[in-house]
Design an enzyme around this catalytic site. Sequence first.
Site, short mmCIF file in Angstrom:
data_model
loop_
_atom_site.label_atom_id
_atom_site.label_comp_id
_atom_site.label_asym_id
_atom_site.label_seq_id
_atom_site.Cartn_x
_atom_site.Cartn_y
_atom_site.Cartn_z
CE LYS A 3 -0.29 -5.48 1.66
NZ LYS A 3 0.78 -6.44 1.42
CE LYS A 29 2.17 -2.66 2.87
NZ LYS A 29 2.71 -3.94 2.53
C1 PBG Z 1 3.26 -7.95 -0.43
C2 PBG Z 1 3.72 -6.67 0.18
C3 PBG Z 1 3.54 -5.42 -0.41
C4 PBG Z 1 4.15 -4.48 0.43
C5 PBG Z 1 4.71 -5.19 1.51
N1 PBG Z 1 4.42 -6.56 1.35
C6 PBG Z 1 2.91 -5.03 -1.70
C7 PBG Z 1 1.61 -5.55 -2.08
O1 PBG Z 1 0.78 -5.93 -1.25
O2 PBG Z 1 1.39 -5.59 -3.28
C8 PBG Z 1 4.18 -3.03 0.12
C9 PBG Z 1 5.15 -2.18 0.84
C10 PBG Z 1 5.37 -0.85 0.23
O3 PBG Z 1 4.71 -0.39 -0.72
O4 PBG Z 1 6.29 -0.19 0.74
N2 PBG Z 1 2.98 -9.00 0.37
#
Ligand code: PBG
Length: 337
Positions: free
Chosen positions: A203, A261
Amino acid sequence: MSASEDLPRPVRRPRRMRRSDTIRRMVRETRLTPDRLVLPQFIIGGLNKCEPIAAMPGRNRMSIDLTIGECEKAMAMGVRAFVLFPAIDPSLKTPDAREGLNPENLTCEAVRAIKEAFPECCVITDVALDPYSSVGHDGLVENGVILNDETVDVLARMSVLHARAGADIVAPSDMMDGRVGAMRAALDAGGFEPVSILSYTAKYASAFYGPFREALDSAPVDAPNIPRDKKTYQMDPANAREALIEAELDIEEGADILMVKPALPYLDIITTLRSETTLPIAAYHVSGEYAMIKAAAERGWLDESACMTEALVAIARAGADIIFTYAALDYARWTRD
Ligand code: PBG
């Protein structure tokens, strides 16, 4: 015009396989069916509430009763997996994110309601502190530092809570070290061996999460001793080899599915993980990726269904078995019509 006699003529002509729609369909390498898609749902408290999310046209924050209706619509179109994100009332957000451990919180309540209505669907929960945190971080913060092992303890307990509510899959999105192993141990100790872990393995600290943080009002706050971004835990977008370290650890610790991601800007990472493991690979087509196609289409600059389909098929072609996307219902509709 006739071809010059002197130039060599090709013997192999790949265009033969593109001559007609029928032939193109016969040799098509990637087929993306709606049953590989996961629809994210933003949940709010109350009854009969539906709030549009400005930066995500077509997606809304909905109370549990309306979410059930949305799930029903999705199931009828072949989209049968959902990932839930609670928009927690600001009065319940605290620095220690303790609402995340309340068995009656919005997430647990939504899981129970959806599984009761549709036992055959797959409910995935996001395991991280940010929706419940008053400072907008995925982990506990002390003196400007995100605490790793203390956060992992909370995440392990959260995952058991979600499993008890009926989640089929728990998905840690926090990027703390060691959380998959801790969650597996906690789930097994609680008698939840059948519950899978979908790990957000790679991520990235991406700017494409902007619309999502607006939807949950979950961006890191601007306050003394609070890190302004998530770069000490989410990965540097410039790194590819580091994704292999994360994958190795997640596999060792017992992850069932590995996720990359965002998706489109990281197709190389999807392909690399696909070739490095036999586990299923998921990819998250995130809020900003969705928003940019929607916004350009609203201006008449892009063809929405063609571009969204091309993006999703590209993510599948790169090697993703499962795709999280806000366009799941649109895609299911386009492929049906
Ligand atoms: C946070 C989380 C995020 C997303 C999914 N879970 C945002 C972040 O890490 O700040 C983002 C998903 C998206 O942008 O569609 N745990």
